[in-house]
Write a protein that holds these residues in place. Structure first.
Motif, PDB file in Angstrom:
ATOM      1  N   ALA A  95       0.818  -1.213   0.000  1.00  7.88           N
ATOM      2  CA  ALA A  95       0.000   0.000   0.000  1.00  7.88           C
ATOM      3  C   ALA A  95       0.854   1.267   0.000  1.00  7.88           C
ATOM      4  CB  ALA A  95      -0.936   0.001   1.214  1.00  7.88           C
ATOM      5  N   TYR A  96       2.085   1.183   0.467  1.00 11.19           N
ATOM      6  CA  TYR A  96       2.944   2.357   0.590  1.00 11.19           C
ATOM      7  C   TYR A  96       4.094   2.388  -0.413  1.00 11.19           C
ATOM      8  CZ  TYR A  96       0.189   3.121   4.687  1.00 11.19           C
ATOM      9  OH  TYR A  96      -0.893   3.331   5.509  1.00 11.19           O
ATOM     10  N   LEU A  97       4.427   1.243  -0.975  1.00 11.47           N
ATOM     11  CA  LEU A  97       5.539   1.171  -1.915  1.00 11.47           C
ATOM     12  C   LEU A  97       5.107   0.753  -3.313  1.00 11.47           C
ATOM     13  CD1 LEU A  97       8.068  -0.703   0.416  1.00 11.47           C
ATOM     14  CD2 LEU A  97       7.820   1.764   0.101  1.00 11.47           C
ATOM     15  N   GLY A  98       3.973   0.052  -3.423  1.00 17.46           N
ATOM     16  CA  GLY A  98       3.505  -0.455  -4.708  1.00 17.46           C
ATOM     17  C   GLY A  98       4.103  -1.817  -5.031  1.00 17.46           C
ATOM     18  N   ILE A  99       3.367  -2.631  -5.742  1.00 20.31           N
ATOM     19  CA  ILE A  99       3.807  -3.989  -6.035  1.00 20.31           C
ATOM     20  C   ILE A  99       5.070  -4.006  -6.886  1.00 20.31           C
ATOM     21  CG2 ILE A  99       2.393  -4.267  -8.109  1.00 20.31           C
ATOM     22  CD1 ILE A  99       3.247  -6.953  -5.428  1.00 20.31           C
ATOM     23  N   GLY A 100       5.289  -2.970  -7.687  1.00 13.67           N
ATOM     24  CA  GLY A 100       6.495  -2.912  -8.505  1.00 13.67           C
ATOM     25  C   GLY A 100       7.761  -2.969  -7.677  1.00 13.67           C
ATOM     26  N   ARG A 101       7.707  -2.410  -6.477  1.00 14.03           N
ATOM     27  CA  ARG A 101       8.874  -2.431  -5.601  1.00 14.03           C
ATOM     28  C   ARG A 101       8.843  -3.582  -4.598  1.00 14.03           C
ATOM     29  NH1 ARG A 101       9.562   3.693  -3.538  1.00 14.03           N
ATOM     30  NH2 ARG A 101       7.292   3.718  -3.720  1.00 14.03           N
ATOM     31  N   ALA A 136     -14.990  -1.394   7.365  1.00 18.20           N
ATOM     32  CA  ALA A 136     -13.967  -1.795   8.330  1.00 18.20           C
ATOM     33  C   ALA A 136     -12.732  -0.921   8.194  1.00 18.20           C
ATOM     34  CB  ALA A 136     -13.604  -3.261   8.136  1.00 18.20           C
ATOM     35  N   GLY A 137     -12.385  -0.572   6.962  1.00 22.68           N
ATOM     36  CA  GLY A 137     -11.240   0.299   6.743  1.00 22.68           C
ATOM     37  C   GLY A 137     -11.471   1.689   7.300  1.00 22.68           C
ATOM     38  N   THR A 138     -12.669   2.204   7.095  1.00 18.90           N
ATOM     39  CA  THR A 138     -13.010   3.506   7.664  1.00 18.90           C
ATOM     40  C   THR A 138     -12.906   3.474   9.184  1.00 18.90           C
ATOM     41  OG1 THR A 138     -14.444   4.188   5.829  1.00 18.90           O
ATOM     42  CG2 THR A 138     -14.884   5.167   7.992  1.00 18.90           C
ATOM     43  N   TRP A 153     -13.674   8.860   3.091  1.00 20.00           N
ATOM     44  CA  TRP A 153     -13.783   8.027   1.898  1.00 20.00           C
ATOM     45  C   TRP A 153     -14.666   8.647   0.821  1.00 20.00           C
ATOM     46  CZ3 TRP A 153     -18.424   5.791   0.202  1.00 20.00           C
ATOM     47  CH2 TRP A 153     -19.504   5.902   1.105  1.00 20.00           C
ATOM     48  N   LYS A 154     -15.496   9.614   1.192  1.00 22.59           N
ATOM     49  CA  LYS A 154     -16.413  10.232   0.243  1.00 22.59           C
ATOM     50  C   LYS A 154     -15.736  11.306  -0.605  1.00 22.59           C
ATOM     51  CE  LYS A 154     -20.405   9.530   3.290  1.00 22.59           C
ATOM     52  NZ  LYS A 154     -21.480  10.203   4.066  1.00 22.59           N
ATOM     53  N   GLY A 155     -14.461  11.588  -0.357  1.00 20.61           N
ATOM     54  CA  GLY A 155     -13.789  12.697  -1.020  1.00 20.61           C
ATOM     55  C   GLY A 155     -13.191  12.386  -2.375  1.00 20.61           C
ATOM     56  N   GLY A 156     -13.535  11.276  -2.964  1.00 27.44           N
ATOM     57  CA  GLY A 156     -12.992  10.913  -4.274  1.00 27.44           C
ATOM     58  C   GLY A 156     -12.495   9.481  -4.269  1.00 27.44           C
ATOM     59  N   HIS A 157     -12.175   8.965  -5.449  1.00 30.16           N
ATOM     60  CA  HIS A 157     -11.871   7.533  -5.524  1.00 30.16           C
ATOM     61  C   HIS A 157     -10.563   7.165  -4.816  1.00 30.16           C
ATOM     62  CE1 HIS A 157      -9.602   9.017  -9.064  1.00 30.16           C
ATOM     63  NE2 HIS A 157      -8.831   7.954  -8.900  1.00 30.16           N
ATOM     64  N   ILE A 158      -9.564   8.085  -4.768  1.00 31.94           N
ATOM     65  CA  ILE A 158      -8.334   7.768  -4.047  1.00 31.94           C
ATOM     66  C   ILE A 158      -8.621   7.651  -2.551  1.00 31.94           C
ATOM     67  CG2 ILE A 158      -5.979   8.491  -3.494  1.00 31.94           C
ATOM     68  CD1 ILE A 158      -6.296   7.665  -6.379  1.00 31.94           C
ATOM     69  N   ASN A 159      -9.446   8.562  -2.047  1.00 29.53           N
ATOM     70  CA  ASN A 159      -9.839   8.485  -0.635  1.00 29.53           C
ATOM     71  C   ASN A 159     -10.594   7.190  -0.357  1.00 29.53           C
ATOM     72  OD1 ASN A 159      -8.811  11.050  -0.698  1.00 29.53           O
ATOM     73  ND2 ASN A 159     -10.518  12.012   0.363  1.00 29.53           N
ATOM     74  N   LEU A 160     -11.448   6.794  -1.296  1.00 26.10           N
ATOM     75  CA  LEU A 160     -12.174   5.541  -1.152  1.00 26.10           C
ATOM     76  C   LEU A 160     -11.210   4.363  -1.124  1.00 26.10           C
ATOM     77  CD1 LEU A 160     -14.695   3.709  -1.179  1.00 26.10           C
ATOM     78  CD2 LEU A 160     -14.725   3.945  -3.674  1.00 26.10           C
ATOM     79  N   TRP A 161     -10.240   4.391  -2.014  1.00 24.97           N
ATOM     80  CA  TRP A 161      -9.263   3.284  -2.049  1.00 24.97           C
ATOM     81  C   TRP A 161      -8.417   3.244  -0.776  1.00 24.97           C
ATOM     82  CZ3 TRP A 161      -7.210   4.221  -7.719  1.00 24.97           C
ATOM     83  CH2 TRP A 161      -8.220   3.833  -8.621  1.00 24.97           C
ATOM     84  N   LEU A 162      -8.080   4.412  -0.233  1.00 27.06           N
ATOM     85  CA  LEU A 162      -7.353   4.426   1.036  1.00 27.06           C
ATOM     86  C   LEU A 162      -8.159   3.723   2.124  1.00 27.06           C
ATOM     87  CD1 LEU A 162      -5.798   8.003   1.026  1.00 27.06           C
ATOM     88  CD2 LEU A 162      -4.533   5.878   1.413  1.00 27.06           C
ATOM     89  N   ALA A 163      -9.483   3.947   2.101  1.00 25.46           N
ATOM     90  CA  ALA A 163     -10.340   3.321   3.113  1.00 25.46           C
ATOM     91  C   ALA A 163     -10.498   1.830   2.864  1.00 25.46           C
ATOM     92  CB  ALA A 163     -11.709   4.003   3.142  1.00 25.46           C
ATOM     93  N   PHE A 167      -6.523   0.518   4.216  1.00 29.01           N
ATOM     94  CA  PHE A 167      -6.909   0.197   5.589  1.00 29.01           C
ATOM     95  C   PHE A 167      -7.816  -1.026   5.669  1.00 29.01           C
ATOM     96  CE2 PHE A 167      -5.165   4.361   6.031  1.00 29.01           C
ATOM     97  CZ  PHE A 167      -4.597   4.357   7.298  1.00 29.01           C
ATOM     98  N   GLY A 168      -8.785  -1.137   4.757  1.00 31.74           N
ATOM     99  CA  GLY A 168      -9.721  -2.255   4.818  1.00 31.74           C
ATOM    100  C   GLY A 168      -9.115  -3.598   4.475  1.00 31.74           C
ATOM    101  N   ASP A 169      -8.156  -3.586   3.544  1.00 27.95           N
ATOM    102  CA  ASP A 169      -7.513  -4.842   3.141  1.00 27.95           C
ATOM    103  C   ASP A 169      -6.317  -5.202   4.014  1.00 27.95           C
ATOM    104  OD1 ASP A 169      -9.289  -5.298   1.068  1.00 27.95           O
ATOM    105  OD2 ASP A 169      -8.011  -4.361  -0.456  1.00 27.95           O
ATOM    106  N   TYR A 170      -5.623  -4.201   4.568  1.00 33.58           N
ATOM    107  CA  TYR A 170      -4.367  -4.488   5.272  1.00 33.58           C
ATOM    108  C   TYR A 170      -4.415  -4.210   6.768  1.00 33.58           C
ATOM    109  CZ  TYR A 170      -2.551  -4.900   0.546  1.00 33.58           C
ATOM    110  OH  TYR A 170      -2.351  -5.290  -0.752  1.00 33.58           O
ATOM    111  N   TYR A 171      -4.813  -3.009   7.163  1.00 33.98           N
ATOM    112  CA  TYR A 171      -4.783  -2.675   8.593  1.00 33.98           C
ATOM    113  C   TYR A 171      -5.740  -3.535   9.416  1.00 33.98           C
ATOM    114  CZ  TYR A 171      -1.748   1.461   8.663  1.00 33.98           C
ATOM    115  OH  TYR A 171      -0.668   2.300   8.614  1.00 33.98           O
ATOM    116  N   THR A 172      -6.745  -4.074   8.790  1.00 40.43           N
ATOM    117  CA  THR A 172      -7.731  -4.890   9.516  1.00 40.43           C
ATOM    118  C   THR A 172      -7.285  -6.332   9.700  1.00 40.43           C
ATOM    119  OG1 THR A 172      -8.844  -5.403   7.428  1.00 40.43           O
ATOM    120  CG2 THR A 172      -9.675  -3.505   8.687  1.00 40.43           C
ATOM    121  N   ARG A 173      -6.169  -6.704   9.122  1.00 41.18           N
ATOM    122  CA  ARG A 173      -5.700  -8.079   9.226  1.00 41.18           C
ATOM    123  C   ARG A 173      -5.171  -8.379  10.631  1.00 41.18           C
ATOM    124  NH1 ARG A 173      -4.602 -10.943   4.674  1.00 41.18           N
ATOM    125  NH2 ARG A 173      -2.735 -11.893   5.590  1.00 41.18           N
TER     126      ARG A 173
END
Length: 251
Positions: A95-101, A136-138, A153-163, A167-173
């Motif tokens: 989420a912070y470096l990208g899969i490329g790295r 859950a991410g929110t 999360w309502k502030g645009g698609h990047i904000n939605l993806w952050l949520a 956060f929803g896919d990783y921080y909740t693990r």
């Protein structure tokens, strides 16, 4: 000058029975580096070894130190960082470096586990579904950053993806708690450089979940041998800025 007894003993704890070839090819460098990284730093910075190696592994991801990462994974396990915890560090780094790295590190991690006879895949740690990951991410964002994140999360698609993704896919693990997850995020950001606004924000988030200014400076100091002075000094500046913000919030 020679390797100190402490550096020798600590190296043996990290890599039982292993003797670096650099002792033969580059003895002057190894004496200076090991005496600094594995004696002076460790005896100056009061961190438990598991936290120390959790931070080192995250930092090596952030700075793209793939060869050192590969070398340090067995050492991290020697000091109590479990395979599940290592996997969580690597997964969250995407989420912070990208899969490329991160891709080479994912492969290196699995190769290390296989070499140690660890059965893959490891036990699942996800707690969310496609249907509830955003909510859950929110909630994770609110838990860490405060109630002001409730409608972020309502502030645009990047904000939605952050949520829903970050956060929803990783921080909740399971596998790591919020304090550990914020610490490794801090390490990812400090080590890669160039994202000081986010580093300041996550330094403040660390403080909200109990990782105070003193602790974060210890983490930066511990990781300095792996990322050098410029990024370490930038990180300490961000910690100081975050501490000011955190104190203002409490007034």
């Amino acid at each position: 000058m020679a390797l100190s007894e402490f550096a020798k003993n600590y190296h043996e704890k990290m890599f039982p029975g292993y003797k670096s070839k650099f002792l033969e090819t580059d003895p002057e460098f190894i004496e200076r580096f090991d005496n600094f990284a594995f004696d002076e730093v460790i005896n100056t910075i009061d961190l438990d070894d598991k936290t120390r190696f959790t931070a080192i592994i995250a930092t090596l991801l952030g700075c793209q130190g793939i060869d050192e990462f590969r070398a340090m994974l067995p050492a991290a396990m020697e000091f109590g960082v479990s395979p599940v915890e290592i996997r969580e560090i690597v997964y969250q780094s995407v989420a912070y470096l990208g899969i490329g790295r991160v891709f080479p590190f994912l492969r290196a991690m699995n190769e290390c586990f296989t070499a140690k006879g660890i059965t893959l895949p490891l036990a699942p740690q996800s707690t969310t579904t496609t249907e509830n990951r955003r909510e859950a991410g929110t909630q994770a964002q609110v838990d860490i950053f405060g109630e002001g994140m409730r409608d972020f999360w309502k502030g645009g698609h990047i904000n939605l993806w952050l949520a829903d993704n970050c956060f929803g896919d990783y921080y909740t693990r399971k596998g790591l708690d919020y304090a550990q997850r914020e610490m490794i995020t801090f390490c990812f950001l400090a080590a890669q450089g160039g994202c000081e606004p986010q580093l300041t924000s996550h330094a403040a988030a660390n403080m909200r979940v109990g990782n105070d200014k003193e602790f974060l400076i210890k983490v930066v100091s511990q990781c300095l041998p792996f990322i050098g002075y410029p990024r370490s000094l930038n990180a300490i500046h961000c910690v100081n800025e975050a501490a000011k913000q955190f104190e203002e919030e409490k007034k």
